[in-house]
Design a protein around this motif. Structure first.
Motif, PDB file in Angstrom:
ATOM      1  N   PRO A 128       0.865  -1.237  -0.188  1.00 54.24           N
ATOM      2  CA  PRO A 128      -0.066   0.070  -0.048  1.00 54.24           C
ATOM      3  C   PRO A 128       0.746   1.028  -0.046  1.00 54.24           C
ATOM      4  O   PRO A 128       0.379   2.325  -0.586  1.00 54.24           O
ATOM      5  N   LYS A 129       1.953   1.238   0.706  1.00 51.25           N
ATOM      6  CA  LYS A 129       2.804   2.365   0.867  1.00 51.25           C
ATOM      7  C   LYS A 129       3.538   2.705  -0.752  1.00 51.25           C
ATOM      8  O   LYS A 129       3.779   3.723  -0.982  1.00 51.25           O
ATOM      9  N   VAL A 130       3.789   1.566  -1.329  1.00 50.60           N
ATOM     10  CA  VAL A 130       4.647   1.527  -2.624  1.00 50.60           C
ATOM     11  C   VAL A 130       3.761   2.175  -3.650  1.00 50.60           C
ATOM     12  O   VAL A 130       3.960   2.943  -4.406  1.00 50.60           O
ATOM     13  N   GLY A 205      -2.558   2.238   8.555  1.00 52.84           N
ATOM     14  CA  GLY A 205      -2.314   0.749   8.589  1.00 52.84           C
ATOM     15  C   GLY A 205      -0.805   0.333   8.487  1.00 52.84           C
ATOM     16  O   GLY A 205      -0.372  -0.218   7.868  1.00 52.84           O
ATOM     17  N   ALA A 206       0.047   1.333   9.210  1.00 54.67           N
ATOM     18  CA  ALA A 206       1.499   0.771   9.046  1.00 54.67           C
ATOM     19  C   ALA A 206       1.868   0.621  10.314  1.00 54.67           C
ATOM     20  O   ALA A 206       1.252   0.838  11.528  1.00 54.67           O
ATOM     21  N   LEU A 210       8.607   6.019   9.419  1.00 52.80           N
ATOM     22  CA  LEU A 210       8.754   7.444   9.924  1.00 52.80           C
ATOM     23  C   LEU A 210       7.503   7.957   9.870  1.00 52.80           C
ATOM     24  O   LEU A 210       7.196   8.784  11.188  1.00 52.80           O
ATOM     25  N   GLY A 211       6.625   7.801   9.072  1.00 52.12           N
ATOM     26  CA  GLY A 211       5.118   8.154   9.175  1.00 52.12           C
ATOM     27  C   GLY A 211       4.516   7.685  10.303  1.00 52.12           C
ATOM     28  O   GLY A 211       3.728   8.256  11.321  1.00 52.12           O
ATOM     29  N   TYR A 212       4.871   6.327  10.634  1.00 54.23           N
ATOM     30  CA  TYR A 212       4.336   5.494  11.670  1.00 54.23           C
ATOM     31  C   TYR A 212       4.771   6.231  12.913  1.00 54.23           C
ATOM     32  O   TYR A 212       4.107   6.446  14.016  1.00 54.23           O
TER      33      TYR A 212
END
Length: 259
Positions: A128-130, A205-206, A210-212
């Motif tokens: 999902p991040k990719v 959903g992570a 770094l976003g998490y």
């Protein structure tokens, strides 16, 4: 050599001036916290952020590696998909009229709204991040490549054809050469958006990245840790951007001479 020419043409100045700019920004940040007596939980000082980083460097660098991998994978995937699509668009006016509205529609969709759907469709893994990074990078890469391919002077194209050049020769020796500076412009715009896309994907959903870290820091009111993660994202974005600038200088020295 005049002072102005040294500032604009010297390789040393190209390194020194950005460092001076960053140092000035950090000084203004630090000065604002002191002059306005801002509480550390609202705006930590650069020193507080540095201390927080050195308190847990292993964890933060590990999370940086996760975000960097997602960013690079999505960026490369956007190039692999976007550049061929741009070349097809350039070759056919009909396809251009068919595809451009779709590209604009996809680009206009708020990516934050898409992030939860990607988690539903693909789960909580890395994909999902990719894909979010891909969505952020796709439009500038396609547009810059297509416009670059169209920028080839008509008289040079006619000259190549008068010399019985094949389509492959016309493409690789002429059109691609003229398009490369604009293609790299699209790449440099996209790489900054790629970092943003990775962070948006990690907000939803992570369990790492770094976003998490930023999301969890906000929940626990650990502003200093959030700033440490933000600074690492900024450093990563700067390194990736100037990495592309260096690659452009190495691959397109003739383009630099025209500036």
């Amino acid at each position: 050599m005049t002072k102005r020419s040294w500032l604009t043409s010297s390789p040393a100045a190209a390194v020194i001036l950005p460092i001076i700019g960053l140092a000035a920004a950090i000084a203004l940040w630090w000065g604002a916290t002191v002059v306005f007596s801002i509480a550390p939980y609202l705006l930590p000082t650069p020193w507080d952020v540095a201390v927080k980083f050195f308190d847990q460097p292993g964890v933060l660098l590990s999370e940086t590696g996760t975000s960097l991998l997602e960013t690079l994978e999505g960026f490369v995937l956007a190039i692999v998909i976007g550049v061929p699509i741009a070349l097809v668009i350039v070759r056919s006016v009909i396809l251009e009229r068919l595809v451009y509205p779709l590209l604009l529609m996809v680009n206009s969709i708020p990516k934050v709204a898409v992030a939860p759907l990607l988690v539903v469709w693909m789960g909580f893994g890395q994909w999902p991040k990719v894909v979010m990074v891909l969505l952020m990078c796709f439009f500038p890469i396609v547009i810059s490549t297509a416009q670059g391919m169209k920028s080839t002077p008509t008289e040079l194209v006619e000259l190549m054809r008068s010399l019985n050049a094949t389509r492959a020769q016309e493409f690789f020796k002429l059109r691609l050469r003229y398009a490369m500076p604009q293609i790299f412009t699209g790449f440099k715009v996209a790489i900054s958006l790629a970092v943003i896309g990775a962070v948006i994907g990690e907000f939803v959903g992570a369990t790492k990245g770094l976003g998490y870290v930023i999301q969890q820091s906000g929940a626990s009111a650990d502003t200093t840790l959030a700033f440490a993660a933000i600074m690492l994202l900024s450093v990563m974005s700067i390194i990736l951007f100037y990495g592309l600038v260096l690659l452009e200088h190495l691959l397109l020295p003739w383009a630099q001479e025209k500036r």
